[in-house]
Design an enzyme around this catalytic site. Structure first.
Site, PDB file in Angstrom:
ATOM      1  N   HIS A 112      70.172  17.018  13.874  1.00 61.00           N
ATOM      2  CA  HIS A 112      71.454  17.706  14.059  1.00 61.00           C
ATOM      3  C   HIS A 112      71.714  18.136  15.503  1.00 61.00           C
ATOM      4  CE1 HIS A 112      72.153  17.366   9.897  1.00 61.00           C
ATOM      5  NE2 HIS A 112      71.645  18.507   9.473  1.00 61.00           N
TER       6      HIS A 112
ATOM      7  N   HIS B 102      78.854  20.438   8.031  1.00 63.92           N
ATOM      8  CA  HIS B 102      77.672  20.754   7.224  1.00 63.92           C
ATOM      9  C   HIS B 102      77.944  21.923   6.273  1.00 63.92           C
ATOM     10  CE1 HIS B 102      73.479  21.144   6.144  1.00 63.92           C
ATOM     11  NE2 HIS B 102      73.107  20.235   7.034  1.00 63.92           N
TER      12      HIS B 102
ATOM     13  N   GLU C 239      77.635  15.421   3.268  1.00 61.95           N
ATOM     14  CA  GLU C 239      77.864  15.257   4.698  1.00 61.95           C
ATOM     15  C   GLU C 239      78.181  13.790   5.022  1.00 61.95           C
ATOM     16  OE1 GLU C 239      74.329  17.068   6.750  1.00 61.95           O
ATOM     17  OE2 GLU C 239      73.841  17.522   4.659  1.00 61.95           O
TER      18      GLU C 239
END
Length: 359
Positions: A110, A184, A322
């Protein structure tokens, strides 16, 4: 926050350096609302209807900014430059090896140590028209988290239907790089403070294949696996709990569902998933133009932080859906490419469409 205006703006908090974190409220029909904060371009709240005409917040998060600042849990955040994982934080681009910081076991996750979810985005535009919207921007300098190229990102949240939130992201670069962005949000369609898990939610995913992973959640060196005959087959609706405890090596590797489904849609917006809550009757349809959908059943939520209403956030309290390019794609030429060159535009479009179960 009450009133008939389609858009409201206030100050949600203050960073240690004194910069203000703003919150923008976008209103649809009835009590439908999306509340966005500029820190991390976060969906701080999403207020959706139930079958009895009531409205409730359906995303996990915090009631005040202190909670977001204290813990990095990606609750509702925009993540980048690269959503999901890159094996060993390493990839090659035009013959050059790029080493990213690793922050998830041996891998980069991420966006690294200080990703887009920790940045203060700027409000570039507010549209108070029929479809109220806010546009946020962030400029990531060349070398941030060791990613090559300056990356200019433009993100628009827009109410595109009575109870529908659209997310559109664009990115441009000044030299070859990689990019993979997503939102997210952690969804619980019974309500963020309902105290119920998502295990009884019924999930449908429009995918015939998924990516099998190793114990560090990196895709195995094999083609996508067929979902048929596995606990990963959600082509027809199943309760999340129905097969999550089966003795399957992939469920063991993910500690539940934490896998990318292969959508294969060539940049066209189409239905990817449907989530339905049995008690409230809320339904969310997710449409996207992305080639993958990460389905995460909240396996690593461990009660160490509290969320809205002061409630501890525990395993299976929420589900993430996601949309993004597949994980570790920079190292997999057989996967959809995350490469972005100067003159090109990266485009991500996702729609969250809410409704209620037909009686």
């Amino acid at each position: 926050m009450a009133g008939s205006r389609k858009i409201e703006k206030d100050v949600f908090g203050t960073l240690p350096d004194g910069r203000k974190v703003e919150r923008i409220v976008l209103r649809g029909q009835g009590g439908f609302e999306a509340r966005i904060i500029t820190h991390g371009a976060v969906i701080q709240a999403l207020i959706a209807p139930d079958t009895k005409g009531g409205y409730d917040d359906v995303v996990l998060g915090h009631d005040d900014f202190a909670g977001y600042l204290a813990e990095r849990k990606f609750l509702g955040a925009t993540v980048g430059r690269y959503a999901n994982r890159i094996a060993k934080g390493q990839f090659s681009l035009d013959g050059e090896t790029v080493q990213l910081p690793v922050n998830n076991g041996p891998n980069a996750l991420h966006g690294g140590l200080d990703g887009f979810d920790r940045k203060l985005w700027e409000i570039a535009a507010i549209d108070e028209g029929v479809e109220p919207a806010v546009t946020l921007t962030y400029s990531s300098p060349h070398g941030e988290e060791n990613y090559p190229g300056k990356l200019d990102v433009r993100l628009t949240y827009r109410i595109t239907g009575p109870t529908e939130l659209s997310l559109a992201m664009e990115a441009r670069t000044d030299r070859p790089t990689i990019v993979n962005l997503t939102n997210h949000s952690f969804f619980n369609l019974e309500g963020a403070t309902s105290g119920t898990s998502i295990l009884d939610h019924r999930l449908t995913v429009a995918a015939e294949h998924f990516l099998a992973i190793d114990p560090t959640a990196i895709p195995l060196p094999e083609p996508p696996r067929a979902v048929a005959g596995t606990p990963f087959d959600f082509r027809h609706p199943h309760a999340v709990s129905e097969r999550i405890r089966e003795s399957d090596p992939q469920l063991r590797n993910g500690r539940g569902y934490d896998h990318t489904y292969c959508l294969g849609r060539d940049g066209m917006l189409a239905l990817a998933a449907r989530l339905e809550a049995p008690r409230s009757g809320r339904v969310m349809e997710l449409l996207t133009n992305q080639p993958g959908l990460q389905v995460y059943s909240g396996n690593y939520l461990d009660g160490t932080i509290s969320g809205k209403g002061g409630k501890l956030i525990r395993q299976s309290d929420a589900m993430c859906l996601e949309p993004h390019i597949w994980p570790d794609a920079p190292n997999r030429p057989d996967f959809p490419s995350p490469r972005l060159d100067p003159g090109q535009v990266y485009r991500h479009h996702t729609v969250y469409r809410f409704g209620v179960r037909a009686s």
